[in-house]
Design an enzyme around this catalytic site. Structure first.
Site, PDB file in Angstrom:
ATOM      1  N   CYS A 101       0.830  -1.196   0.000  1.00 38.66           N
ATOM      2  CA  CYS A 101       0.000   0.000   0.000  1.00 38.66           C
ATOM      3  C   CYS A 101       0.869   1.252   0.000  1.00 38.66           C
ATOM      4  CB  CYS A 101      -0.927  -0.005   1.214  1.00 38.66           C
ATOM      5  SG  CYS A 101      -2.134   1.339   1.224  1.00 38.66           S
ATOM      6  N   CYS A 199      -6.254  -4.273   6.717  1.00 38.46           N
ATOM      7  CA  CYS A 199      -7.383  -3.349   6.650  1.00 38.46           C
ATOM      8  C   CYS A 199      -8.558  -3.894   5.850  1.00 38.46           C
ATOM      9  CB  CYS A 199      -6.937  -2.009   6.079  1.00 38.46           C
ATOM     10  SG  CYS A 199      -6.447  -2.026   4.333  1.00 38.46           S
TER      11      CYS A 199
END
Length: 388
Positions: A101, A199
């Protein structure tokens, strides 16, 4: 400078944005929408980038007095992070989605868009520091609070990305001080729990989540000599170092527990063995990058420290770039064996507090010779993807 503050909806990014304003910068806040169908509420400290997080970021931006936008990066996030996570597990590797990410979204896609729109830098709430050497080159360093240091997950940053990044929390002595400052500023997120786990898997059930996306196929569980000990319902459910859930039934000859040493996707087999066999004396990866100025002669072995997990202790090591007919890779030899290292993990190299660079681990070499393994198994040599 004109800077873009990435606001996740947490306390760290809110305080970082406020500090950037107080430092005299022109700040615009942005929240990244990373899922087309996010959960509407967090589950305690699990998950992030939800609707609730977006609203928390909006409230903080309003108090700070800066413009605030929500940018949809869900398509890019799915391809570069979620799909990559699935593909890596299907290939028998253990990926780090936070690294991807940062590499692909926050400091690539977001930074690229920020630069295109005329911003000079991106501000985040990461606990890390940027310093400038005598020649004016910017370097990435650990945060003052080593307990909260996040320099490991930023190890994928390049020199250009570091030049356009700001980490206002880097010199803060503790997270408690950040929370106290947030409370003084009136941020509702002052006592919001830190997010953890992956997440996009907020319930923490990684095995179940993967099972819905990678068709399980039964295969064999082997010892290091190739003897069949049992069967598994799907290799994707196993990771190097795993002890529970093997369901072998037959006890080891020495009566000790067995651990997953290797996942072989091509043959759909899982290799298990004694805990001692998890020790690794060498790691290497052909995907490596330098965080800032690269070493002048990386082919010459140099002293460093290596860290293989976000919260692992750094270990003294020797590293060098090795070139042969088949590959060019960053090889790292720790001063003491590492435990539970899996292909797909990231090894970050440090010089003191400075992040020098990183590599995605492709291969490992066992520290345990044949005669030292209690069950008489054969230690694997340096083979790509080998965790044994």
């Amino acid at each position: 400078m004109k800077v873009l503050a990435a606001m996740s909806g947490g306390v760290d990014s809110a305080v970082a944005a406020a500090r950037a304003v107080e430092a005299g910068h022109e700040v615009v806040g942005v929240h990244l929408a990373l899922s087309r169908m996010p959960g509407t509420l967090r589950t305690g400290s699990r998950g992030c980038c939800t609707v609730e997080d977006s609203m928390d970021a909006q409230r903080a931006a309003n108090i700070i007095g800066i413009p605030y936008y929500v940018w949809d990066f869900s398509a890019r996030f799915k391809v570069d992070v979620v799909d990559d996570f699935v593909a890596e597990y299907a290939a028998g590797r253990t990926p780090n989605p936070c690294m991807r990410c940062n590499e692909k979204i926050k400091f690539a896609a977001l930074l690229e868009k920020a630069i295109d729109l005329g911003f000079d830098a991106v501000v985040t709430g990461h606990y890390a520091s940027i310093a400038t050497d005598a020649e004016g080159n910017k370097e990435l360093h650990r945060a003052a609070d080593w307990a909260k240091d996040q320099s490991y997950v930023l190890g994928v940053l390049t020199a250009d990305q570091i030049n356009h990044s700001m980490f206002p929390l880097g010199a803060t002595p503790s997270k408690a001080e950040v929370r106290a400052e947030a409370a003084e500023r009136g941020f509702s997120v002052a006592n919001k729990p830190d997010s953890y786990d992956i997440c996009f898997i907020p319930d923490g059930d990684t095995r179940g989540w993967l099972g819905e996306r990678v068709a399980p196929e039964a295969g064999d569980i082997l010892d290091r000599e190739g003897n069949k000990l049992g069967e598994h319902a799907g290799a994707v459910a196993f990771t190097v170092g795993q002890r529970k859930g093997l369901s072998i039934g037959t006890p080891a000859s020495d009566g000790k527990p067995r651990f997953v040493l290797e996942v072989r996707p091509i043959s759909n087999t899982v290799v298990v063995g004694p805990k001692e066999a998890l020790a690794v004396k060498e790691i290497a990866g052909d995907f490596y990058t330098w965080a800032g100025l690269a070493p002048t002669t990386p082919e010459v072995a140099f002293d460093c420290h290596v860290q293989i997990r976000a919260h692992a202790d750094p270990v003294p090591a020797i590293a060098q770039v090795v070139r042969d007919a088949d590959r060019v890779e960053l090889k790292i030899i720790p001063a003491e064996p590492l435990t539970g290292v899996a292909p797909g993990q990231t090894a970050v190299v440090y010089l003191g507090t400075r992040v020098l660079g990183q590599c995605t681990i492709d291969r490992t070499v066992s520290a345990v010779p044949v005669s030292a393994v209690p069950d008489g198994a054969v230690a694997s040599e340096a083979t790509p993807g080998s965790g044994a």
